[in-house]
Design a protein around this motif. Sequence first.
Motif, short mmCIF file in Angstrom:
data_model
loop_
_atom_site.label_atom_id
_atom_site.label_comp_id
_atom_site.label_asym_id
_atom_site.label_seq_id
_atom_site.Cartn_x
_atom_site.Cartn_y
_atom_site.Cartn_z
N ASP A 93 -27.10 -0.15 3.68
CA ASP A 93 -28.58 0.09 4.13
C ASP A 93 -29.16 -0.54 5.25
OD1 ASP A 93 -28.96 -2.36 2.87
OD2 ASP A 93 -30.38 -1.47 1.39
N THR A 94 -28.29 -1.47 5.74
CA THR A 94 -28.54 -2.14 6.93
C THR A 94 -26.97 -2.61 7.52
OG1 THR A 94 -29.77 -4.06 7.86
CG2 THR A 94 -28.75 -4.30 5.82
N VAL A 95 -27.33 -2.95 9.00
CA VAL A 95 -26.09 -3.43 9.40
C VAL A 95 -26.21 -4.65 10.25
CG1 VAL A 95 -25.07 -1.16 10.16
CG2 VAL A 95 -26.45 -2.24 11.72
N VAL A 150 -27.20 5.40 18.65
CA VAL A 150 -27.65 5.43 17.46
C VAL A 150 -26.52 4.73 16.35
CG1 VAL A 150 -26.59 7.58 16.82
CG2 VAL A 150 -28.70 6.84 15.48
N ILE A 151 -27.18 3.88 15.35
CA ILE A 151 -26.17 3.44 14.38
C ILE A 151 -26.83 4.02 13.15
CG2 ILE A 151 -25.24 1.53 13.39
CD1 ILE A 151 -26.02 -0.14 15.88
N GLN A 152 -25.99 4.72 12.25
CA GLN A 152 -26.31 5.10 10.90
C GLN A 152 -25.50 4.32 9.83
OE1 GLN A 152 -28.91 7.45 10.13
NE2 GLN A 152 -28.27 6.20 8.14
N PRO A 153 -25.95 3.29 9.01
CA PRO A 153 -25.34 2.77 7.98
C PRO A 153 -25.32 3.99 6.70
CG PRO A 153 -27.62 1.81 7.97
CD PRO A 153 -27.30 2.64 9.43
N TYR A 154 -24.35 3.82 6.01
CA TYR A 154 -24.20 5.06 4.88
C TYR A 154 -23.60 4.37 3.73
CZ TYR A 154 -19.17 5.86 5.94
OH TYR A 154 -18.07 5.65 6.49
#
Length: 431
Positions: free
Chosen positions: A361-363, A353-357
Amino acid sequence: MLPLRPSEPINREAFEHSQALLLQRLRDASYARSDVIPSTEVDTQEHTAVVTFNLVPGERTRFGPISIEGEQHVSERAIRRQLTFAEGDWSQATEVTASADAIHGLGTFYTLPPRVPNPDATGDSLDVAFLVRERKFKYIQVGLGLSSVERLRLQVEWLHRNIFGEAEQLRLRAKVSSIEQTFETRLHLPYFLVPRTTLTQTLFINNEQELNTDPTGLSDALFTIKDAQPAFDLLSLGAETRVTRQWSRRLSNSVGLELSRHTFRKVDRVALTAAGEAAAQDNLLFVQFAEVQWNTRDNTLNPTRGLLLRGNLSHANTALLSDVSFARLLLTGQHYQSLWDALILATRLELGVIQPYGSSDTVPFNVRFFAGGPGSVRGFALNRLGPLDSSGEPLGGNSLLEGSAEVRFPIIGDFGGALFVDFGNVFRESW
């Protein structure tokens, strides 16, 4: 743990293996000069056998002097740093084996079994001698392959195994294929600050660009080949510093930093519309990562039993040089079990899982998960499993689920086969 079981047929292999396991247990409990004496009573009419193992432990033993023999150009200090025990410790057979494996793991020596100079000296300490034979320190390797994924592939590697006299390794590697061109230089220090801790410094250049490496058209005639990343070309260059600590034969962990620059070219506007403008923006990443691994496999390249569990957590933040803020978690599990004789069941599960923060808002594409192809879900072309744009080009995603189960079997000599089922997907959203 004994392979001999009540009410089951008895055979010599199971008998000898049971005796060896009991002897190993004794010697791991510091009874270095122990013995296991078996006896068997056979009832020929009932076709049964009563097996008795008589354990003769003797006295507990400590390790005595430890000697290194055979080194010429590698310093003895570099070899002794790989030892997992010291003179005066209670003797354990597994520690001798672990030390021999660690010395071999330097990559500088051929494998030679340790020797005990005083095996029958009851009451004395157990002396251990490690015999080493140095390999050639420099070599060059060239490989040429034909692949249904990469067309023609050329790889050249140069390695120096003892660059400073302490078993350090310097490796230069270059690879050219139709989908990727890479160059990497790696310096590995087998001792960093404290024993059983290593440092690896890597510099890399990676160019993901489709090239026609087969002007004869032979690979196109044999295979249906698709560009791995048709929506863009990507040039990445950077450096990684990794420190690895081996806590035990099974448990290790790594921490490190990676600084890299990623430049996109020839971006497909259809893919960009589907993925968002930020997906193909040039970016600088300063990634901090940590990894933990639990490994009980009996062989790294071709395991027949054991378990591998690995967790990797990486992080980047715009306050620390990076152009994107995200956290990325990847969990991997592999299990190997013998079903019968040389028949092996191998299973694998991978979750990511990848979570941008923050302000992200996107990678970008270079951070996302992709699936499909060899080592992933077979039956799908490379990277073609998961979100696609209207032209059928892969977009990657923020979540990954992959797994497989296969039964491996020998055919002739070292040539074998497998029956397998794969499953998985890449999902656009996190979690």
